[in-house]
Scaffold this motif. Structure first.
Motif, PDB file in Angstrom:
ATOM      1  N   GLY A 305       0.135  -8.849 -33.329  1.00 46.94           N
ATOM      2  CA  GLY A 305       0.750 -10.292 -33.839  1.00 46.94           C
ATOM      3  C   GLY A 305       1.353  -9.966 -35.212  1.00 46.94           C
ATOM      4  N   LEU A 306       1.112  -8.695 -35.820  1.00 45.51           N
ATOM      5  CA  LEU A 306       1.958  -8.730 -37.095  1.00 45.51           C
ATOM      6  C   LEU A 306       2.974  -7.514 -36.922  1.00 45.51           C
ATOM      7  CD1 LEU A 306       1.851  -9.885 -40.259  1.00 45.51           C
ATOM      8  CD2 LEU A 306       0.153  -7.563 -40.688  1.00 45.51           C
ATOM      9  N   TYR A 307       2.847  -6.827 -35.887  1.00 49.12           N
ATOM     10  CA  TYR A 307       3.515  -5.255 -35.651  1.00 49.12           C
ATOM     11  C   TYR A 307       4.989  -5.593 -35.929  1.00 49.12           C
ATOM     12  CZ  TYR A 307       5.078  -0.895 -33.692  1.00 49.12           C
ATOM     13  OH  TYR A 307       5.491   0.282 -33.643  1.00 49.12           O
ATOM     14  N   ASP A 308       5.752  -6.510 -35.340  1.00 51.31           N
ATOM     15  CA  ASP A 308       7.300  -6.411 -35.612  1.00 51.31           C
ATOM     16  C   ASP A 308       7.453  -6.822 -36.971  1.00 51.31           C
ATOM     17  OD1 ASP A 308       7.776  -6.017 -32.992  1.00 51.31           O
ATOM     18  OD2 ASP A 308       7.904  -8.246 -32.284  1.00 51.31           O
ATOM     19  N   ASP A 309       6.882  -7.820 -37.623  1.00 50.49           N
ATOM     20  CA  ASP A 309       7.065  -7.852 -39.191  1.00 50.49           C
ATOM     21  C   ASP A 309       6.644  -6.703 -39.959  1.00 50.49           C
ATOM     22  OD1 ASP A 309       7.953 -10.541 -38.403  1.00 50.49           O
ATOM     23  OD2 ASP A 309       6.188 -11.614 -39.101  1.00 50.49           O
ATOM     24  N   PHE A 310       5.809  -6.206 -39.670  1.00 47.89           N
ATOM     25  CA  PHE A 310       5.603  -5.029 -40.527  1.00 47.89           C
ATOM     26  C   PHE A 310       6.374  -3.914 -40.260  1.00 47.89           C
ATOM     27  CE2 PHE A 310       3.246  -1.082 -41.609  1.00 47.89           C
ATOM     28  CZ  PHE A 310       2.550  -1.405 -42.630  1.00 47.89           C
ATOM     29  N   GLN A 311       6.801  -3.590 -39.324  1.00 46.07           N
ATOM     30  CA  GLN A 311       7.939  -2.666 -38.794  1.00 46.07           C
ATOM     31  C   GLN A 311       9.238  -2.836 -39.605  1.00 46.07           C
ATOM     32  OE1 GLN A 311       8.955  -1.701 -34.838  1.00 46.07           O
ATOM     33  NE2 GLN A 311      10.892  -1.300 -35.570  1.00 46.07           N
ATOM     34  N   ALA A 312       9.815  -4.028 -39.649  1.00 42.67           N
ATOM     35  CA  ALA A 312      10.947  -4.548 -40.229  1.00 42.67           C
ATOM     36  C   ALA A 312      10.601  -4.508 -41.783  1.00 42.67           C
ATOM     37  CB  ALA A 312      11.139  -6.062 -40.034  1.00 42.67           C
ATOM     38  N   GLY A 313       9.493  -4.874 -42.454  1.00 43.78           N
ATOM     39  CA  GLY A 313       9.210  -4.732 -43.556  1.00 43.78           C
ATOM     40  C   GLY A 313       8.905  -3.419 -44.290  1.00 43.78           C
ATOM     41  N   LEU A 314       8.370  -2.387 -43.718  1.00 50.51           N
ATOM     42  CA  LEU A 314       8.271  -0.913 -44.083  1.00 50.51           C
ATOM     43  C   LEU A 314       9.678  -0.407 -44.052  1.00 50.51           C
ATOM     44  CD1 LEU A 314       6.653   1.437 -44.802  1.00 50.51           C
ATOM     45  CD2 LEU A 314       6.251   1.684 -42.355  1.00 50.51           C
ATOM     46  N   THR A 315      10.485  -0.506 -42.810  1.00 50.86           N
ATOM     47  CA  THR A 315      11.708   0.173 -42.752  1.00 50.86           C
ATOM     48  C   THR A 315      12.622  -0.519 -43.964  1.00 50.86           C
ATOM     49  OG1 THR A 315      11.772  -0.005 -40.345  1.00 50.86           O
ATOM     50  CG2 THR A 315      13.808   0.254 -41.246  1.00 50.86           C
ATOM     51  N   GLU A 316      12.571  -1.592 -44.370  1.00 52.64           N
ATOM     52  CA  GLU A 316      13.291  -2.139 -45.544  1.00 52.64           C
ATOM     53  C   GLU A 316      12.728  -1.522 -46.918  1.00 52.64           C
ATOM     54  OE1 GLU A 316      14.230  -6.372 -47.956  1.00 52.64           O
ATOM     55  OE2 GLU A 316      12.984  -6.443 -45.979  1.00 52.64           O
ATOM     56  N   ALA A 317      11.398  -1.526 -46.933  1.00 54.10           N
ATOM     57  CA  ALA A 317      10.654  -0.973 -48.164  1.00 54.10           C
ATOM     58  C   ALA A 317      11.076   0.636 -48.466  1.00 54.10           C
ATOM     59  CB  ALA A 317       9.210  -1.153 -48.021  1.00 54.10           C
ATOM     60  N   VAL A 318      11.087   1.556 -47.370  1.00 54.13           N
ATOM     61  CA  VAL A 318      11.710   2.814 -47.277  1.00 54.13           C
ATOM     62  C   VAL A 318      13.085   2.834 -48.156  1.00 54.13           C
ATOM     63  CG1 VAL A 318      12.676   4.682 -46.048  1.00 54.13           C
ATOM     64  CG2 VAL A 318      10.392   3.685 -45.459  1.00 54.13           C
ATOM     65  N   GLY A 319      13.944   2.044 -47.912  1.00 57.71           N
ATOM     66  CA  GLY A 319      15.075   1.874 -48.691  1.00 57.71           C
ATOM     67  C   GLY A 319      14.892   1.786 -50.122  1.00 57.71           C
ATOM     68  N   SER A 320      13.905   1.308 -50.740  1.00 57.05           N
ATOM     69  CA  SER A 320      13.606   1.017 -51.899  1.00 57.05           C
ATOM     70  C   SER A 320      13.036   2.166 -52.871  1.00 57.05           C
ATOM     71  CB  SER A 320      12.813  -0.307 -52.064  1.00 57.05           C
ATOM     72  OG  SER A 320      11.635  -0.168 -51.984  1.00 57.05           O
ATOM     73  N   ILE A 321      12.881   3.105 -52.019  1.00 57.85           N
ATOM     74  CA  ILE A 321      12.148   4.239 -53.003  1.00 57.85           C
ATOM     75  C   ILE A 321      13.167   4.862 -53.494  1.00 57.85           C
ATOM     76  CG2 ILE A 321      11.128   6.613 -52.466  1.00 57.85           C
ATOM     77  CD1 ILE A 321      10.086   5.529 -49.649  1.00 57.85           C
ATOM     78  N   THR A 322      12.930   5.347 -54.695  1.00 62.14           N
ATOM     79  CA  THR A 322      13.675   6.108 -55.803  1.00 62.14           C
ATOM     80  C   THR A 322      13.415   7.804 -55.598  1.00 62.14           C
ATOM     81  OG1 THR A 322      13.728   4.193 -57.369  1.00 62.14           O
ATOM     82  CG2 THR A 322      14.503   6.266 -58.253  1.00 62.14           C
ATOM     83  N   ILE A 323      14.463   8.299 -54.795  1.00 59.57           N
ATOM     84  CA  ILE A 323      14.332   9.764 -54.627  1.00 59.57           C
ATOM     85  C   ILE A 323      15.163  10.334 -55.549  1.00 59.57           C
ATOM     86  CG2 ILE A 323      14.490  11.370 -52.843  1.00 59.57           C
ATOM     87  CD1 ILE A 323      14.327   8.963 -50.675  1.00 59.57           C
ATOM     88  N   GLY A 324      14.839  11.576 -56.059  1.00 55.40           N
ATOM     89  CA  GLY A 324      15.737  12.208 -56.882  1.00 55.40           C
ATOM     90  C   GLY A 324      15.058  13.348 -57.955  1.00 55.40           C
ATOM     91  N   ASP A 325      15.454  13.425 -59.108  1.00 53.33           N
ATOM     92  CA  ASP A 325      14.892  14.361 -60.207  1.00 53.33           C
ATOM     93  C   ASP A 325      13.457  13.880 -60.211  1.00 53.33           C
ATOM     94  OD1 ASP A 325      14.451  16.111 -62.181  1.00 53.33           O
ATOM     95  OD2 ASP A 325      16.025  15.181 -63.379  1.00 53.33           O
TER      96      ASP A 325
END
Length: 491
Positions: A305-325
């Motif tokens: 029941g939460l799967y689609d919303d969770f997948q969308a939310g996690l995919t969006e959250a991945v883009g907010s990770i600060t990767i670098g030095d």
């Protein structure tokens, strides 16, 4: 933020030598290793590696130091470990930056690991003067019977590259508090943190030979396991290496403690706080050393029941990770440990795509745009993962998350337990009864409910099944490095 990687502060590194008793050795039987900084792919320093001869020298030094350290009054052992804790706190910034150079851990994470190490020594200092034993009832004749808690003697410790400062605190603090001497083999991939910590043991007044630190490869590890002067082995690392250690140790029946890998499940029910649960799944592949952690939740089971919303939310959250030095305090995800690790992880991703183990919804590639010289892999998410596939069953040790839907509570427990590993589990639900039912049903050593991740020095930590045996932390942790002796006095 910019993808420019700053030059690491190599002037902070300790002298690259083996620390054996009160001697410093740089010409060794094991040869040399050229360490590379994971964020740039460039060399840092050449480190001598221990061979069998140096391991033998260190074990002899430990055995020579053992009678004196074991006989040291408990209050003096307590004060020495408390001094180590204070020194770690004073030197946390330097130690943390050395940890970044070792393995690319983001500085903010490394600082937290330094704090954990200081806490572990402070906590176990408190156990050093609280040992003793028990008095037992006797029959059928009158007697006074009591048991003593004694140290094993010399402990051979093999620590991993992914958290050397914390690993040293988890094992050395209780082992030393119990009165043991220790020979530590850090890996060649990350030798500097352990060597820097060894300097603090000297400064705290730990006698020569009580702790020796010898970076080395597999040859040194095998020599340590097989050395007859070692009374117990504690290994943190992969299950594959643990099996080889167990086979070698069986020849002389030396006792073992294993803290091994995992394929830990994050279980998210329909009634969970979705934002907290997403952060839990995100931490498993990013903040906790780019997915290179044994306790990381890298298999996320989400109620349908939460799967689609969770997948969308996690995919969006991945883009907010600060990767670098990793030396930049704003960075939340750094590189993986090596070029070889990069190739292996990308191979796992390619196989999963080719064999349709799941649907790739985020990441899946090596990063460029200023990061191409380092070992950076994009945080990767697969949805609709086949729970029987290698993607869901095998430890990847990289930034790869698997999403698997489930229907019922029983379904979630079955899926979570359907793996060879049993280290950790993460539960997200507002149903208190469900929390307790799952805590009893999951075949793991450690469970976190609704976030708040932490491993304070006071709690036991360790796994079951292929995640190992034995516990570090709390009263269980110090017992791991003591054994009982029974005394019967006829009356």
């Amino acid at each position: 933020m910019s993808n420019t990687i700053s030059e690491p502060p190599l002037e902070l590194l300790p002298e690259p030598v083996l620390r054996i008793g009160d001697t410093r050795v740089n010409g060794t039987e094991g040869g040399d290793y050229q360490h590379t900084y994971a964020a740039t792919g460039r060399p840092t320093a050449t480190v001598p590696l221990a061979g069998a001869a140096e391991i033998e020298q260190a074990v002899r030094a430990a055995r020579a130091a053992l009678p004196g350290w074991r006989a040291t009054p408990a209050d003096r052992r307590r004060d020495a470990l408390a001094a180590v804790s204070r020194l770690i706190t004073e030197h946390t910034d330097r130690l943390s930056r050395i940890n970044v150079i070792d393995n690319g851990t983001p500085l903010t994470v490394a600082l937290a690991q330094g704090g954990m190490a200081a806490d572990l020594f402070a906590y176990n200092a408190g156990w050093a003067d609280k040992g003793g034993g028990e008095v037992h009832e006797t029959w059928p004749i009158p007697a006074l019977d009591y048991s003593l808690e004694e140290p094993y003697g010399v402990i051979g410790v093999i620590i991993p590259w992914n958290g050397p400062i914390t690993a040293l605190g988890q094992v050395l603090a209780p082992a030393l508090a119990a009165g043991n001497c220790v020979v530590v083999k850090p890996p060649e991939l990350a030798p500097f943190s352990a060597l820097a910590m060894a300097e603090l043991f000297d400064e705290a007044g730990i006698p020569p030979g009580v702790v020796s630190v010898l970076p080395g490869g597999p040859e040194a590890g095998e020599a340590l396991v097989r050395n007859p002067g070692v009374d117990k082995i504690h290994f943190t690392g992969s299950a594959a290496v643990a099996r080889r250690i167990a086979s070698a140790a069986s020849e002389r029946l030396v006792p073992l403690g294993f803290e091994l890998g995992g394929k830990s499940a994050v279980i998210v029910f329909d009634d969970a706080d979705i934002d907290t649960a997403i952060q839990s799944a995100l931490a498993g592949i990013s903040v906790n050393l780019s997915g290179q952690g044994c306790i990381n939740g890298t298999r996320t089971l989400v109620q349908r029941g939460l799967y689609d919303d969770f997948q969308a939310g996690l995919t969006e959250a991945v883009g907010s990770i600060t990767i670098g030095d990793p030396m930049d305090a704003r960075t939340t995800m750094g590189p993986v440990i090596s070029e070889l690790a990069c190739e292996r992880i990308l191979g796992v991703i390619d196989t999963a795509v080719t064999q349709k183990h799941g649907r790739l919804v985020a990441g899946g590639s090596r990063l460029g745009n200023g990061l191409e010289d380092g070992y950076f892999i994009a945080p990767t998410v697969f949805a609709d993962v086949d729970p029987q596939s290698s993607l869901a069953q095998e430890e990847i040790f990289g930034p790869v998350q698997s999403l698997i839907p489930f229907d019922s509570e029983d379904d979630a427990v079955r899926l979570a337990n359907e793996t060879a590993y049993g280290l950790a589990g993460y539960i997200h639900t507002r149903d208190l009864g469900r929390c307790h039912r799952l805590a009893a049903s999951l075949e793991v050593g450690d469970i976190w409910v609704n976030g708040g991740f932490g491993i304070p020095a006071s709690v036991p930590f360790g796994g079951v099944k292929s995640s190992g045996y034995g516990r570090i932390g709390g009263r269980h942790g110090i017992r791991e490095f003591m054994r009982p002796k029974n005394v019967w006095i006829a009356l």
